[in-house]
Enzyme design. Structure first.
Site, PDB file in Angstrom:
ATOM      1  N   LYS A   1      12.728  -0.662  -4.080  1.00  0.00           N
ATOM      2  CA  LYS A   1      12.628   0.808  -3.436  1.00  0.00           C
ATOM      3  C   LYS A   1      12.927   1.397  -2.550  1.00  0.00           C
ATOM      4  O   LYS A   1      12.601   2.402  -2.894  1.00  0.00           O
ATOM      5  CB  LYS A   1      11.048  -0.164  -2.573  1.00  0.00           C
TER       6      LYS A   1
ATOM      7  N   GLY B   1       3.531  -4.644  -2.511  1.00  0.00           N
ATOM      8  CA  GLY B   1       2.512  -5.333  -2.163  1.00  0.00           C
ATOM      9  C   GLY B   1       2.442  -5.800  -0.996  1.00  0.00           C
ATOM     10  O   GLY B   1       1.633  -6.787  -1.074  1.00  0.00           O
TER      11      GLY B   1
ATOM     12  N   GLU C   1       9.706   4.283   7.124  1.00  0.00           N
ATOM     13  CA  GLU C   1       9.118   4.969   6.186  1.00  0.00           C
ATOM     14  C   GLU C   1       8.225   6.082   7.474  1.00  0.00           C
ATOM     15  O   GLU C   1       8.074   4.724   8.444  1.00  0.00           O
ATOM     16  CB  GLU C   1       8.287   4.800   5.261  1.00  0.00           C
TER      17      GLU C   1
ATOM     18  N   HIS D   1      -4.711   5.595  -1.570  1.00  0.00           N
ATOM     19  CA  HIS D   1      -3.587   5.038  -2.427  1.00  0.00           C
ATOM     20  C   HIS D   1      -3.632   5.494  -3.283  1.00  0.00           C
ATOM     21  O   HIS D   1      -4.758   4.360  -4.382  1.00  0.00           O
ATOM     22  CB  HIS D   1      -3.471   3.451  -2.514  1.00  0.00           C
TER      23      HIS D   1
ATOM     24  N   LYS E   1      -5.355  -5.097  -4.845  1.00  0.00           N
ATOM     25  CA  LYS E   1      -6.461  -4.451  -5.153  1.00  0.00           C
ATOM     26  C   LYS E   1      -7.632  -5.045  -5.454  1.00  0.00           C
ATOM     27  O   LYS E   1      -7.756  -6.210  -6.318  1.00  0.00           O
ATOM     28  CB  LYS E   1      -6.153  -3.684  -6.556  1.00  0.00           C
TER      29      LYS E   1
ATOM     30  N   ARG F   1       5.291  -1.528 -15.402  1.00  0.00           N
ATOM     31  CA  ARG F   1       4.508  -2.080 -16.026  1.00  0.00           C
ATOM     32  C   ARG F   1       2.730  -1.513 -16.336  1.00  0.00           C
ATOM     33  O   ARG F   1       2.395  -1.016 -15.802  1.00  0.00           O
ATOM     34  CB  ARG F   1       4.520  -3.791 -15.227  1.00  0.00           C
TER      35      ARG F   1
HETATM   36  C1  MV4 Z   1       2.569   2.328   3.437  1.00  0.00           C
HETATM   37  C2  MV4 Z   1       1.489   3.128   4.189  1.00  0.00           C
HETATM   38  C3  MV4 Z   1       1.137   4.345   4.505  1.00  0.00           C
HETATM   39  N1  MV4 Z   1       2.695   4.440   5.231  1.00  0.00           N
HETATM   40  N2  MV4 Z   1       3.549   3.634   3.318  1.00  0.00           N
HETATM   41  C4  MV4 Z   1       0.888  -1.171   0.701  1.00  0.00           C
HETATM   42  C5  MV4 Z   1       1.417  -1.900  -0.088  1.00  0.00           C
HETATM   43  C6  MV4 Z   1       2.297  -1.155  -1.103  1.00  0.00           C
HETATM   44  N3  MV4 Z   1       2.031  -0.612  -2.029  1.00  0.00           N
HETATM   45  C7  MV4 Z   1       2.641  -0.076   0.331  1.00  0.00           C
HETATM   46  N4  MV4 Z   1       1.816   0.033   1.039  1.00  0.00           N
HETATM   47  C8  MV4 Z   1       1.573   1.076   2.089  1.00  0.00           C
HETATM   48  N5  MV4 Z   1       2.529   2.028   2.178  1.00  0.00           N
HETATM   49  C9  MV4 Z   1       3.402   4.014   4.584  1.00  0.00           C
HETATM   50  N6  MV4 Z   1       4.790   4.988   5.039  1.00  0.00           N
HETATM   51  C10 MV4 Z   1       0.094   1.976   3.507  1.00  0.00           C
HETATM   52  C11 MV4 Z   1       0.372   1.579   2.684  1.00  0.00           C
HETATM   53  C12 MV4 Z   1      -0.849   1.016   2.154  1.00  0.00           C
HETATM   54  C13 MV4 Z   1      -1.838   0.271   2.871  1.00  0.00           C
HETATM   55  C14 MV4 Z   1      -1.079   0.014   4.230  1.00  0.00           C
HETATM   56  C15 MV4 Z   1      -2.191  -1.044   4.833  1.00  0.00           C
HETATM   57  C16 MV4 Z   1      -3.033  -1.683   3.751  1.00  0.00           C
HETATM   58  C17 MV4 Z   1      -4.113  -1.447   3.457  1.00  0.00           C
HETATM   59  C18 MV4 Z   1      -2.661  -0.628   2.470  1.00  0.00           C
HETATM   60  C19 MV4 Z   1      -3.289  -0.275   1.037  1.00  0.00           C
HETATM   61  C20 MV4 Z   1      -3.002   0.521   0.460  1.00  0.00           C
HETATM   62  C21 MV4 Z   1      -1.407   1.135   0.775  1.00  0.00           C
END
Ligand code: MV4
Length: 431
Positions: free
Chosen positions: A96, A144, A180, A188, A217, A272
């Site tokens: 990543k 995830g 980050e 999302h 999800k 994928r």
């Molecule tokens: C983040 C974010 C906010 N700020 N990164 C969730 C898992 C992975 N796909 C990355 N995710 C996130 N990254 C930054 N810099 C918010 C998410 C996020 C999320 C975070 C907490 C609870 C639920 C979430 C659902 C989707 C994405």
């Protein structure tokens, strides 16, 4: 495969010996005992099943080995077509923090953060101060939500960094981390990408996947309520640019974080096909799995960006089993605009070995409101007896004001699940 005149071979574990896919495929090969590590993650067993049946290609699906670069490489070395991108791309996007750098160099807007990986809390703290709190601490091999922590101040940084890094070492045997800027409650939003072996890349619109329970999800929809045609065009062009930057082939997804003011940031790329791909199929009229197979066979994309348009509104609701058990009675909803994907049948035993998802209900309407009404009706008609599921919870969720108004973000679950669980306990039902 059958529509394309391609003979299919299913691999199954001993626990899946009566499963539908093994019964429906032209051939079926047992690749080992129930535990995934001994069957669906057993590369040698899967490769040998391919050899003994003389199969030309492997479709890895999602989960399991679908983003395992070593497996994709092994297929290549055994002259087996891996239906997906190359092992090199899987490897690069699976890292990543490297994926971030690749996208930064390609001029793709990436969440502000560290330029290179960090390995110690000390270095991480220096980075965090430069970025500005709150920050998100992430594992380079993560995804995830695993190996991820929010840090809101200098005081709590080291403890969160160490916890995230330990999770990453335990889960992925990798202590590589990155930092980050934490984007407060974004949406999302992910863009479906399809690229062929001739450099053509198209995007097929977006999916809003903000409703997640512990980074799993539960509900996905397309189009995203707050994306205007102009913003869709802009994000789509960035998604295509990101895919072209790595000469992407086959199906892939560019994940963005979208802020309320329309600012969007690249987060990660999934190499994928995803569980929620039917949502995109329904609003574009494109069979994504058919396209994947055609592209893997060396055919050109028969879709151009110009003739790709999003029509109507689709919502997918994942049905998960809360317990293992035998399906006693089953009735799936149907009718116009209702699609069900499931491996269930009466007498089937929901196994404890694998993912709890047992069905996907995908509804399509000419508007979001029509799709929401259709989803409610479909969930009311769905009957699964023998295992406890989240059907009732999801049905009530469609009556929550935040969901109805479509003004939700990744904070939806944390904000609303207690209220919906209370409705459930109070036996509130909606006729
Ligand atoms: C983040 C974010 C906010 N700020 N990164 C969730 C898992 C992975 N796909 C990355 N995710 C996130 N990254 C930054 N810099 C918010 C998410 C996020 C999320 C975070 C907490 C609870 C639920 C979430 C659902 C989707 C994405």
């Amino acid at each position: 495969c059958r529509e394309l005149g391609i003979e299919s071979v299913a691999v199954y574990s001993e626990a899946d010996k009566d499963s539908l896919h093994a019964q429906l495929a032209d051939q079926a090969v047992c690749i080992g005992p129930g535990p995934s590590t001994e069957s669906y993650l057993n590369m040698e067993s899967i490769i040998s099943a391919t050899m003994t049946t003389g199969a030309d290609a492997i479709h890895p699906g999602f989960g399991f080995l679908s983003e395992n670069a070593r497996f994709a490489k092994l297929c290549q070395q055994c002259n087996i077509t891996f239906i997906g991108p190359s092992a090199e791309i899987i490897n690069r996007m699976g890292n990543k923090s490297e994926a971030r750098n690749t996208m930064m160099q390609a001029g793709v807007p990436v969440v502000p953060g560290s330029k290179e990986p960090v390995y110690t809390a000390e270095d991480g703290l220096v980075m965090a101060k430069e970025i500005g709190f709150p920050v998100m601490i992430k594992a380079s091999s993560g995804g995830g939500g695993k190996g991820m922590r929010i840090s809101r101040s200098e005081e709590d940084f080291t403890e969160h960094f160490n916890a995230a890094q330990l999770e990453s070492v335990k889960g992925f045997s990798d202590d590589t981390m990155y930092i980050e800027k934490y984007i407060e409650k974004p949406r999302h939003v992910e863009f479906q990408i399809m690229g062929d072996k001739f450099g053509h890349v198209v995007h097929l619109g977006e999916r809003d996947c903000s409703i997640q329970r512990r980074h799993q999800k539960v509900m996905e929809e397309s189009p995203c309520e707050v994306i205007s045609p102009e913003l869709r065009k802009k994000m789509g062009e960035v998604a295509v640019k990101a895919a072209k930057a790595v000469n992407y082939e086959n199906a892939g997804t560019i994940e963005f974080l979208l802020e309320p003011d329309g600012k969007f940031w690249f987060m990660e790329m999934n190499t994928r096909i995803q569980v929620e791909h039917p949502v995109t199929e329904q609003v574009t009229g494109i069979d994504l799995i058919r396209e994947q197979i055609r592209i893997a066979a060396g055919m050109k994309l028969n879709i151009t960006q110009e003739d790709t348009c999003v029509n109507g509104h689709a919502i997918e609701c994942r049905i998960n089993a809360a317990t293992p058990g035998v399906i006693k009675f089953l009735h799936f909803p149907d009718g116009y605009g209702v699609r069900v994907e499931s491996h269930l049948f009466e007498g089937y035993e929901v196994s404890p070995f694998y993912d709890s998802m047992i069905a996907k209900i995908i509804v399509t309407g000419s508007s979001r409101l029509e799709a929401v009404r259709r989803l409610r009706r479909a969930l009311e008609e769905l009957i699964i007896e023998g295992v406890k599921t989240n059907r009732e919870f999801m049905h009530l969720l469609t009556y929550h004001k935040d969901f109805i108004r479509g003004n939700y973000n990744t904070g939806f679950w944390e904000k609303n699940h207690t209220e919906i669980e209370k409705w459930l306990k109070e036996g509130i039902t909606v006729k």
